[in-house]
Design a protein around this motif. Sequence first.
Motif, short mmCIF file in Angstrom:
data_model
loop_
_atom_site.label_atom_id
_atom_site.label_comp_id
_atom_site.label_asym_id
_atom_site.label_seq_id
_atom_site.Cartn_x
_atom_site.Cartn_y
_atom_site.Cartn_z
N VAL A 1 -23.26 -0.81 -119.69
CA VAL A 1 -24.44 -0.98 -120.54
C VAL A 1 -25.49 -1.73 -119.73
O VAL A 1 -25.26 -2.86 -119.32
N PRO A 2 -26.64 -1.12 -119.46
CA PRO A 2 -27.68 -1.79 -118.65
C PRO A 2 -28.19 -3.06 -119.32
O PRO A 2 -28.28 -3.14 -120.56
N THR A 3 -28.53 -4.04 -118.51
CA THR A 3 -29.11 -5.29 -119.01
C THR A 3 -30.35 -5.64 -118.21
O THR A 3 -30.54 -5.17 -117.08
N ASP A 4 -31.17 -6.50 -118.79
CA ASP A 4 -32.35 -7.04 -118.12
C ASP A 4 -32.27 -8.55 -118.15
O ASP A 4 -31.44 -9.14 -118.85
N GLU A 5 -33.17 -9.19 -117.38
CA GLU A 5 -33.28 -10.64 -117.40
C GLU A 5 -34.64 -11.04 -117.95
O GLU A 5 -35.64 -10.35 -117.76
N ASP A 6 -34.66 -12.14 -118.66
CA ASP A 6 -35.91 -12.71 -119.13
C ASP A 6 -36.64 -13.32 -117.93
O ASP A 6 -36.05 -14.02 -117.12
N HIS A 7 -37.93 -13.03 -117.80
CA HIS A 7 -38.68 -13.53 -116.64
C HIS A 7 -38.83 -15.05 -116.67
O HIS A 7 -38.98 -15.69 -115.63
N ILE A 8 -38.77 -15.64 -117.85
CA ILE A 8 -38.89 -17.09 -117.97
C ILE A 8 -37.52 -17.76 -117.84
O ILE A 8 -37.36 -18.76 -117.15
N ASP A 9 -36.52 -17.21 -118.50
CA ASP A 9 -35.17 -17.77 -118.48
C ASP A 9 -34.22 -16.69 -117.97
O ASP A 9 -33.76 -15.83 -118.72
N GLN A 10 -33.90 -16.73 -116.67
CA GLN A 10 -33.09 -15.69 -116.07
C GLN A 10 -31.62 -15.78 -116.42
O GLN A 10 -30.82 -14.93 -116.03
N THR A 11 -31.21 -16.81 -117.16
CA THR A 11 -29.83 -16.88 -117.61
C THR A 11 -29.59 -16.01 -118.84
O THR A 11 -28.44 -15.72 -119.17
N LYS A 12 -30.64 -15.59 -119.51
CA LYS A 12 -30.49 -14.77 -120.70
C LYS A 12 -30.02 -13.36 -120.31
O LYS A 12 -30.52 -12.76 -119.37
N ILE A 13 -29.06 -12.84 -121.07
CA ILE A 13 -28.55 -11.49 -120.86
C ILE A 13 -29.16 -10.61 -121.94
O ILE A 13 -28.80 -10.69 -123.11
N ILE A 14 -30.11 -9.76 -121.55
CA ILE A 14 -30.86 -8.96 -122.50
C ILE A 14 -30.31 -7.54 -122.51
O ILE A 14 -30.27 -6.87 -121.47
N VAL A 15 -29.89 -7.09 -123.67
CA VAL A 15 -29.32 -5.76 -123.84
C VAL A 15 -30.30 -4.90 -124.63
O VAL A 15 -30.83 -5.33 -125.65
N ARG A 16 -30.53 -3.70 -124.14
CA ARG A 16 -31.41 -2.77 -124.85
C ARG A 16 -30.61 -2.08 -125.94
O ARG A 16 -29.56 -1.48 -125.68
N VAL A 17 -31.07 -2.18 -127.17
CA VAL A 17 -30.37 -1.59 -128.31
C VAL A 17 -31.36 -0.74 -129.11
O VAL A 17 -32.56 -0.74 -128.85
N LYS A 18 -30.82 -0.03 -130.10
CA LYS A 18 -31.66 0.73 -131.02
C LYS A 18 -31.27 0.37 -132.45
O LYS A 18 -30.09 0.38 -132.81
N LEU A 19 -32.28 0.06 -133.24
CA LEU A 19 -32.10 -0.29 -134.65
C LEU A 19 -32.80 0.76 -135.49
O LEU A 19 -34.03 0.90 -135.42
N ASP A 20 -32.02 1.55 -136.23
CA ASP A 20 -32.56 2.68 -136.98
C ASP A 20 -33.42 3.57 -136.09
O ASP A 20 -34.49 4.05 -136.47
N GLY A 21 -32.96 3.75 -134.83
CA GLY A 21 -33.66 4.58 -133.87
C GLY A 21 -34.78 3.89 -133.13
O GLY A 21 -35.36 4.46 -132.19
N HIS A 22 -35.10 2.65 -133.51
CA HIS A 22 -36.19 1.89 -132.89
C HIS A 22 -35.65 1.08 -131.71
O HIS A 22 -34.78 0.23 -131.89
N PRO A 23 -36.13 1.34 -130.47
CA PRO A 23 -35.64 0.57 -129.32
C PRO A 23 -36.14 -0.87 -129.36
O PRO A 23 -37.30 -1.13 -129.69
#
Length: 323
Positions: free
Chosen positions: A176-198
Amino acid sequence: MLRSLRWSLLCIPFVLSACAENGSCTIASVGDMPVLNEQGSPIVKASINGHPVAFIVDTGSLITAIWPQQVDKLGLYSTFRQVQLRGVGGDTLGTVVTARAMGLGAATVSDVSFVSVGKMMDGRAINGIPVAGLLGADFLSSYDVVFDLPNHQVNLYDVRGCKGLIPRWSGGFYSVPTDEDHIDQTKIIVRVKLDGHPMDAILDSGAQHTLITTDDAGGAGVTKADLAKDHKGIGFGIDDEKLVRFMHRFESFQIGPFHFEHPVMSVSETDHSLLGAEFLRRHRVWIPRARNEIFVQPTGPFTPIDSPATAPADAASGRNKPE
């Protein structure tokens, strides 16, 4: 946080799928920590200055914290330095304190700094062991972290010089691809979809349940009038202030190939949506230190959207075949 960490370096070919034959790949097992609780955020056993304690494992917290009333009990000393913290509930101040020693898994840690903050969990114990604080991203981000909550384990590995590492789990698993927050690089950001909304959600093992911001819910078509019809609950942020949460039933929630129909999730006025511990309780999740992806394996019946990945098999020996 950690100034002196003592361990033995072990190459563990049956744990990871790549140990270089020239010895350049080293894997230090920092510890296999038993999870003490059956529900909610994982709580693991540790020690502070020789006192047995337990810590919440919290990927969503920037700092490793200890509850203020535990400082004197555990013999920590204050540096009289304060830091400002921002969390789900808003901003608060914490004081930096130091322990002479901390035991965690197979590691011995000396001169460990914590932030003394929070009080909601103070006084709670599990199996007679006081829950003294939480292990945050300042500690966890130094390692590969494996949440195997279905088997009541959190594993930490220090991996150096290894290429193409993927879990050696029985059966298939998914990247599952993840991104990092540009301000806090310790955050693990996961791209999800909620009712089809990314949308983006922070992987937060310290949150017992997945939490959706009102803005993200609005992006998925949920209005304030819709929320007004929902049951209300109460949550708490880093400043221990109460947060009103609406329990809303959505049509669908998708994380990579994982698709959930008609989930009921909390909606609140917060800055970030959170993917909480309820997801970790139902899946094995491997978080590499180099975070551009996480590996996820379901532990129950699952119909995937995409095909699973497996460790590449060594035709001669089968050494890299998932076990």
